[in-house]
Design a protein around this motif. Structure first.
Motif, PDB file in Angstrom:
ATOM      1  N   CYS A 180      -4.964   4.616   0.819  1.00  0.00           N
ATOM      2  CA  CYS A 180      -4.232   5.344   1.859  1.00  0.00           C
ATOM      3  C   CYS A 180      -4.056   4.496   3.115  1.00  0.00           C
ATOM      4  CB  CYS A 180      -4.962   6.642   2.203  1.00  0.00           C
ATOM      5  SG  CYS A 180      -4.842   7.936   0.955  1.00  0.00           S
ATOM      6  N   LEU A 181      -5.105   3.751   3.497  1.00  0.00           N
ATOM      7  CA  LEU A 181      -5.014   2.917   4.697  1.00  0.00           C
ATOM      8  C   LEU A 181      -4.014   1.780   4.503  1.00  0.00           C
ATOM      9  CD1 LEU A 181      -8.764   2.794   5.776  1.00  0.00           C
ATOM     10  CD2 LEU A 181      -6.885   3.908   7.003  1.00  0.00           C
ATOM     11  N   ALA A 182      -4.045   1.129   3.337  1.00  0.00           N
ATOM     12  CA  ALA A 182      -3.073   0.071   3.072  1.00  0.00           C
ATOM     13  C   ALA A 182      -1.653   0.633   3.082  1.00  0.00           C
ATOM     14  CB  ALA A 182      -3.381  -0.596   1.734  1.00  0.00           C
ATOM     15  N   SER A 183      -1.475   1.810   2.498  1.00  0.00           N
ATOM     16  CA  SER A 183      -0.150   2.435   2.453  1.00  0.00           C
ATOM     17  C   SER A 183       0.310   2.860   3.844  1.00  0.00           C
ATOM     18  CB  SER A 183      -0.178   3.641   1.508  1.00  0.00           C
ATOM     19  OG  SER A 183      -0.551   3.258   0.209  1.00  0.00           O
ATOM     20  N   LEU A 184      -0.605   3.400   4.629  1.00  0.00           N
ATOM     21  CA  LEU A 184      -0.273   3.795   6.000  1.00  0.00           C
ATOM     22  C   LEU A 184       0.196   2.590   6.802  1.00  0.00           C
ATOM     23  CD1 LEU A 184      -0.356   5.948   8.304  1.00  0.00           C
ATOM     24  CD2 LEU A 184      -2.754   5.267   8.670  1.00  0.00           C
ATOM     25  N   ALA A 185      -0.501   1.474   6.661  1.00  0.00           N
ATOM     26  CA  ALA A 185      -0.116   0.264   7.387  1.00  0.00           C
ATOM     27  C   ALA A 185       1.232  -0.261   6.907  1.00  0.00           C
ATOM     28  CB  ALA A 185      -1.204  -0.797   7.211  1.00  0.00           C
ATOM     29  N   ALA A 186       1.453  -0.257   5.573  1.00  0.00           N
ATOM     30  CA  ALA A 186       2.737  -0.722   5.034  1.00  0.00           C
ATOM     31  C   ALA A 186       3.881   0.164   5.510  1.00  0.00           C
ATOM     32  CB  ALA A 186       2.682  -0.740   3.510  1.00  0.00           C
ATOM     33  N   TRP A 187       3.635   1.452   5.581  1.00  0.00           N
ATOM     34  CA  TRP A 187       4.649   2.411   6.031  1.00  0.00           C
ATOM     35  C   TRP A 187       5.004   2.182   7.500  1.00  0.00           C
ATOM     36  CZ3 TRP A 187       4.779   6.652   9.434  1.00  0.00           C
ATOM     37  CH2 TRP A 187       5.816   7.575   9.220  1.00  0.00           C
ATOM     38  N   PRO A 220       3.303 -10.689  -1.867  1.00  0.00           N
ATOM     39  CA  PRO A 220       4.721 -10.602  -1.502  1.00  0.00           C
ATOM     40  C   PRO A 220       4.977 -11.336  -0.183  1.00  0.00           C
ATOM     41  CG  PRO A 220       3.792  -8.428  -1.981  1.00  0.00           C
ATOM     42  CD  PRO A 220       2.651  -9.372  -1.864  1.00  0.00           C
ATOM     43  N   SER A 221       6.200 -11.716   0.031  1.00  0.00           N
ATOM     44  CA  SER A 221       6.572 -12.397   1.267  1.00  0.00           C
ATOM     45  C   SER A 221       6.270 -11.522   2.479  1.00  0.00           C
ATOM     46  CB  SER A 221       8.066 -12.730   1.225  1.00  0.00           C
ATOM     47  OG  SER A 221       8.484 -13.308   2.436  1.00  0.00           O
ATOM     48  N   GLY A 222       5.645 -12.127   3.478  1.00  0.00           N
ATOM     49  CA  GLY A 222       5.350 -11.417   4.722  1.00  0.00           C
ATOM     50  C   GLY A 222       4.173 -10.478   4.650  1.00  0.00           C
ATOM     51  N   CYS A 223       3.355 -10.588   3.602  1.00  0.00           N
ATOM     52  CA  CYS A 223       2.239  -9.651   3.403  1.00  0.00           C
ATOM     53  C   CYS A 223       1.226  -9.752   4.540  1.00  0.00           C
ATOM     54  CB  CYS A 223       1.559  -9.931   2.074  1.00  0.00           C
ATOM     55  SG  CYS A 223       0.285  -8.719   1.651  1.00  0.00           S
ATOM     56  N   GLN A 231       7.882   9.784  -4.216  1.00  0.00           N
ATOM     57  CA  GLN A 231       8.168   8.565  -3.461  1.00  0.00           C
ATOM     58  C   GLN A 231       7.019   7.558  -3.521  1.00  0.00           C
ATOM     59  OE1 GLN A 231       9.608  10.988   0.148  1.00  0.00           O
ATOM     60  NE2 GLN A 231      10.704   9.045   0.353  1.00  0.00           N
ATOM     61  N   VAL A 232       5.931   7.948  -4.150  1.00  0.00           N
ATOM     62  CA  VAL A 232       4.775   7.059  -4.271  1.00  0.00           C
ATOM     63  C   VAL A 232       4.549   6.751  -5.750  1.00  0.00           C
ATOM     64  CG1 VAL A 232       2.306   6.762  -3.834  1.00  0.00           C
ATOM     65  CG2 VAL A 232       3.723   8.048  -2.207  1.00  0.00           C
ATOM     66  N   THR A 233       4.516   5.488  -6.084  1.00  0.00           N
ATOM     67  CA  THR A 233       4.189   5.052  -7.446  1.00  0.00           C
ATOM     68  C   THR A 233       2.902   4.238  -7.392  1.00  0.00           C
ATOM     69  OG1 THR A 233       6.511   4.986  -8.122  1.00  0.00           O
ATOM     70  CG2 THR A 233       4.933   3.714  -9.445  1.00  0.00           C
ATOM     71  N   VAL A 234       1.951   4.613  -8.225  1.00  0.00           N
ATOM     72  CA  VAL A 234       0.672   3.908  -8.296  1.00  0.00           C
ATOM     73  C   VAL A 234       0.590   3.198  -9.640  1.00  0.00           C
ATOM     74  CG1 VAL A 234      -1.842   4.127  -8.263  1.00  0.00           C
ATOM     75  CG2 VAL A 234      -0.438   5.578  -6.774  1.00  0.00           C
ATOM     76  N   LEU A 264      -3.040  -3.013  -2.737  1.00  0.00           N
ATOM     77  CA  LEU A 264      -1.876  -3.736  -2.242  1.00  0.00           C
ATOM     78  C   LEU A 264      -0.712  -2.764  -2.214  1.00  0.00           C
ATOM     79  CD1 LEU A 264      -0.278  -6.323  -1.480  1.00  0.00           C
ATOM     80  CD2 LEU A 264      -0.010  -6.765  -3.939  1.00  0.00           C
ATOM     81  N   ALA A 265      -0.194  -2.484  -1.007  1.00  0.00           N
ATOM     82  CA  ALA A 265       0.879  -1.502  -0.825  1.00  0.00           C
ATOM     83  C   ALA A 265       2.159  -2.190  -0.375  1.00  0.00           C
ATOM     84  CB  ALA A 265       0.460  -0.449   0.205  1.00  0.00           C
ATOM     85  N   GLN A 266       3.285  -1.782  -0.984  1.00  0.00           N
ATOM     86  CA  GLN A 266       4.583  -2.329  -0.604  1.00  0.00           C
ATOM     87  C   GLN A 266       5.543  -1.186  -0.303  1.00  0.00           C
ATOM     88  OE1 GLN A 266       6.064  -5.721  -3.007  1.00  0.00           O
ATOM     89  NE2 GLN A 266       4.336  -5.321  -4.368  1.00  0.00           N
ATOM     90  N   PRO A 267       6.235  -1.251   0.844  1.00  0.00           N
ATOM     91  CA  PRO A 267       7.230  -0.212   1.126  1.00  0.00           C
ATOM     92  C   PRO A 267       8.428  -0.361   0.186  1.00  0.00           C
ATOM     93  CG  PRO A 267       7.261  -1.927   2.815  1.00  0.00           C
ATOM     94  CD  PRO A 267       6.115  -2.244   1.914  1.00  0.00           C
ATOM     95  N   THR A 268       9.037   0.752  -0.175  1.00  0.00           N
ATOM     96  CA  THR A 268      10.206   0.739  -1.049  1.00  0.00           C
ATOM     97  C   THR A 268      11.453   1.049  -0.230  1.00  0.00           C
ATOM     98  OG1 THR A 268      10.002   3.095  -1.606  1.00  0.00           O
ATOM     99  CG2 THR A 268       8.793   1.521  -2.977  1.00  0.00           C
ATOM    100  N   GLU A 269      12.612   0.806  -0.833  1.00  0.00           N
ATOM    101  CA  GLU A 269      13.860   0.976  -0.102  1.00  0.00           C
ATOM    102  C   GLU A 269      14.158   2.431   0.239  1.00  0.00           C
ATOM    103  OE1 GLU A 269      16.878   1.143  -3.966  1.00  0.00           O
ATOM    104  OE2 GLU A 269      16.779  -0.666  -2.737  1.00  0.00           O
ATOM    105  N   ASP A 270      13.499   3.374  -0.459  1.00  0.00           N
ATOM    106  CA  ASP A 270      13.757   4.787  -0.188  1.00  0.00           C
ATOM    107  C   ASP A 270      12.683   5.414   0.694  1.00  0.00           C
ATOM    108  OD1 ASP A 270      11.674   4.851  -1.945  1.00  0.00           O
ATOM    109  OD2 ASP A 270      12.723   5.921  -3.558  1.00  0.00           O
TER     110      ASP A 270
END
Length: 788
Positions: free
Chosen positions: A262-269, A44-47, A238-241, A203-209
């Motif tokens: 979890c680490l990838a998600s923590l960083a994305a968050w 994704p852009s800005g990854c 709020q988490v989709t895998v 690969l974790a991406q933040p969502t709009e919610d």
């Protein structure tokens, strides 16, 4: 040469889909390089890219760290530490003890203590590596427990990660001594690296919610969803895998994929940007758990003919620094410490020993192989003590009428089938004639010794945690007749999606190509169990079958009403719908049903029947059924170098009514070779500081084509599962792994032939060339001492 026998394949009716050797649904794409794994996804852009700073000691404390200085580094986007975790800091799957990041207490070498984010993977890992060396100071513990020798004394404080457990009845020395013959033995069993082709990646991406969309290589998406939500302090929804396919798992991605997700998600968050984390192979091998090493002991009371009357077994799992799944893994070793044999009056004790290493975890067989090999060594030892062929000892001790209940109270209902299977293999493999030939060879050759062994497998199928024996599926039929299915199992190359696709096609009466299975996703089928315990097809196949049956019943009821025909006049086969004298296509029926507002979507659910287990009483029926099998291995060893070659393998394995013979045979073949690696050449080595030295393909040897048997014969035991499993099939993932024990027993047999089977072989596993050579030397020393 490989001979693959599927004698029942031609008997499959043309209209059937189940039972056919349909190619793996991703095979062509994988061969062409078109199958996408997470590392193939467009970023994704800005990854951003994440890497971990890891401890450089195995046990102790962090005295000082200068990680704040990294914030000034021009290539560092962010540094994330333990205090930056908004929710749970411990991600232990069942019991606590697995911190996501640890900045104070260090429990194993290379334990993650901080996360680095950069604009490229290479930069992130370069910075992390430099920080490992320069920016953290430690105080090491004076003593490390790394091996069985370090932790023999169970009275030491904190020597176990979980309490000991006992199955059966208390057996004292007096009871053993009532028998005419007493025998004892011990063995050390090495661990094993999973060595999946695709490493740990997320690969974790933040969502709009404020949530996370996560792509991860995991056998347990629902657990990853739960842990990510708890780490971030947000709701599960709020988490989709999403998990389309893994490049191998073998148990190494059942719990251990969660940390990196979890680490990838923590960083994305934190950064509100996509974050990818992929572990380099050497880091992956250092920071993820292995198959548990074990130290086992047995004491037997036998009659003069070698029949077991009383048994005392002890299995000791070396668990690493935390419980992870070790409680259940050591339980499984205890369940399978009988393998196919009646233990008489039996006591089985299991200890969960703590070591200052990475926490060991699930691996194909889940402790079963480590328990099973103990009684198989005992069979070899009994044969020497009573001057019998080991196969005859095995026959005498098999479960049989009047002796067909396990030490945990479960009846072995197919004991006669197992006896018949072994007899059939003995005949097919020409065991007796080959035994005579090998004895003649060994009497005539002093340098090269040959060995032969036949060993059975009886492996229980079900999760021993009852609540995990459930599955769901979501099935859609579209108006053109195409079908989409989502189920809770994950595809790691074992062919699960292919088999479930066949099941749905067979149930609906349509061609295989009409069905598409999509990524395993937590927003389609919730609260799923891991794809493990060999139950993927049993659970998810039945859930999908139930969903398909519901849709089919709706369509049949519609057709009865619409065409005014009786149900018995309707048949759906190969995508054609026969309505008395009229025939229409499947797509036409679906379109007509849609126009009449018949719902064309359904969920399916399945829970395994009959199973229960009272752990406090150590009694019950923890398994739905037993998968059966047997193998004959013939080896040659060089007594001057310890070099071993596997000359021939014959396998007869029970998969019930095969869902897909080609996939089942592939699983049997692969499992045997993987088991061979565990028992012969895969050796884990830690140095005295607790650092894993065998951390790459250069210093950790998995089997190659050069280790493949010169001749390999695999046959399916042609008999339906007596239990009501999906299309009367049986699980095939884990049970054939233990067929490789016959190779270890054959090496034992070859070594013992040096003393003309007067001295048991002292052979730990893996039976590397060095260990074989040392075992041979002990045989020669015995013979020299005897004839001086």
């Amino acid at each position: 040469m490989r001979k693959l026998t599927t004698q029942h394949l031609e008997q499959t009716a043309p209209s059937q889909v189940v039972g056919k050797s349909i190619p793996h649904e991703s095979a062509a794409k994988q061969v062409a390089g078109e199958a996408q794994f997470i590392d193939d996804y467009n970023l994704p852009s800005g990854c951003l890219h994440a890497a971990v700073i890891t401890s450089q000691i195995a046990k102790g404390k962090v005295l000082a760290q200068q990680l704040d200085s990294l914030q000034q580094h021009p290539d560092v986007v962010a540094v994330i530490r333990c205090q930056d975790i908004p929710g749970h800091q411990d991600i232990g799957p069942i019991f606590k003890g697995d911190p996501l990041l640890s900045e104070n207490e260090i429990s194993y070498f290379n334990q993650p203590i901080a996360l680095i984010l950069a604009h490229s993977q290479q930069l992130a890992w370069q910075i992390a590596h430099q920080a490992n060396q320069d920016l953290v100071q430690y105080q090491s513990a004076d003593r490390l427990a790394l091996s069985q020798q370090d932790i023999r004394d169970l009275s030491q404080p904190n020597a176990t990660v979980r309490p000991s457990h006992c199955m059966g009845e208390k057996i004292d020395d007096a009871q053993l001594k009532r028998s005419e013959l007493q025998l004892s033995g011990e063995q050390e069993i090495g661990g094993q690296e999973h060595f999946y082709l695709e490493g740990q990646v997320s690969l974790a991406q933040p969502t709009e919610d404020g949530g996370i969309m996560l792509y991860t290589s995991s056998q347990h998406p629902s657990e990853v969803q739960k842990l990510v939500a708890e780490v971030l302090g947000i709701a599960f929804h709020q988490v989709t895998v999403d998990m389309r396919r893994m490049g191998g798992g073998f148990g190494g991605k059942e719990t251990q994929a969660a940390q990196w997700a979890c680490l990838a998600s923590l960083a994305a968050w934190h950064c509100n940007k996509p974050v990818k984390m992929r572990l380099p192979r050497s880091i992956d091998m250092a920071v993820t758990g292995k198959r548990h090493p074990f130290y086992n002991r047995y004491q037997l009371g036998l009659n003069a003919d070698g029949v077991i009357e009383s048994t005392k077994l002890e299995v000791n799992g070396l668990c690493g620094h935390s419980p992870d799944l070790s409680d259940a893994i050591v339980d499984r070793a205890m369940f399978h410490s009988d393998n196919a044999y009646s233990l008489g009056a039996a006591e089985v004790v299991g200890n969960r020993l703590k070591t200052d290493t990475v926490s060991h975890t699930a691996f194909r067989g889940f402790g079963g192989p480590q328990g099973m090999i103990l009684i198989e060594q005992a069979m070899q030892d009994i044969a020497i003590a009573t001057s019998q062929d080991a196969l005859d000892v095995r026959y005498k001790n098999l479960y049989r009428d009047g002796h067909a209940t396990t030490h945990y109270g479960m009846p072995v209902e197919q004991h006669q089938d197992l006896h018949n299977l072994i007899k059939q293999l003995e005949k097919n493999a020409d065991y007796r004639a080959r035994r005579r030939q090998i004895d003649q060879w060994n009497n005539s050759n002093s340098l090269i010794k040959k060995g032969l062994a036949l060993s059975p497998v009886k492996f229980g199928i079900s999760f021993t945690a009852k609540h995990l024996n459930q599955a769901g599926a979501l099935l859609h039929v579209y108006t053109d007749g195409s079908v989409q299915l989502n189920h809770g199992g994950t595809e790691m190359g074992q062919g699960l999606h292919t088999k479930v696709q066949q099941i749905v096609a067979q149930t609906l009466g349509i061609p295989f190509s009409y069905v598409l299975i999509t990524s395993t996703r937590t927003d389609k089928v919730p609260n799923t169990s891991p794809t493990a315990a060999s139950s993927g097809s049993d659970l998810n196949g039945m859930a999908a079958h139930n969903a398909a049956k519901e849709i089919k019943q709706r369509l049949l009821e519609f057709a009865q009403q619409h065409y005014q025909v009786a149900e018995e006049q309707i048949a759906i086969e190969q995508g054609q719908v026969k309505l008395a004298e009229q025939t229409i296509s499947w797509a036409e029926l679906v379109q007509q049903a849609y126009m009449q507002r018949v719902p064309l979507s359904a969920t399916g659910f399945y829970k395994t029947p009959k199973i229960w287990y009272d752990r406090e009483q150590a009694q019950g029926r923890p398994f739905f059924y037993f998968a059966l099998g047997a193998s004959v291995s013939e080896v040659s060893i060089d007594t001057l170098s310890g070099e071993m070659s596997l000359d021939r393998v014959d396998i007869l394995h029970d998969v019930g009514t095969s869902l897909n013979p080609a996939i089942d045979i592939g699983q049997i073949e692969g499992a045997f070779i993987q088991g061979l690696g565990w028992l012969t050449n895969e050796e884990l080595v830690w140095d005295k500081q607790g650092k894993l030295l065998s951390n790459s393909p250069a210093n950790y040897k998995i089997p190659t084509i050069g280790d493949y048997p010169e001749q390999m014969n695999i046959t399916l035991f042609d008999q339906a599962n007596p239990e009501h499993s999906i299309y009367r099939s049986k699980a095939v993932g884990e049970p054939p792994f233990m067929l490789a024990i016959s190779a270890w027993c054959a090496i034992y047999d070859a070594v013992a032939s040096i003393s003309q089977h007067q001295l048991p072989a002292q052979l730990d596993s893996p039976a590397t060339s060095e260990r074989i050579l040392m075992a041979c030397q002990k045989q020669y020393e015995y013979m020299e001492a005897r004839y001086e």
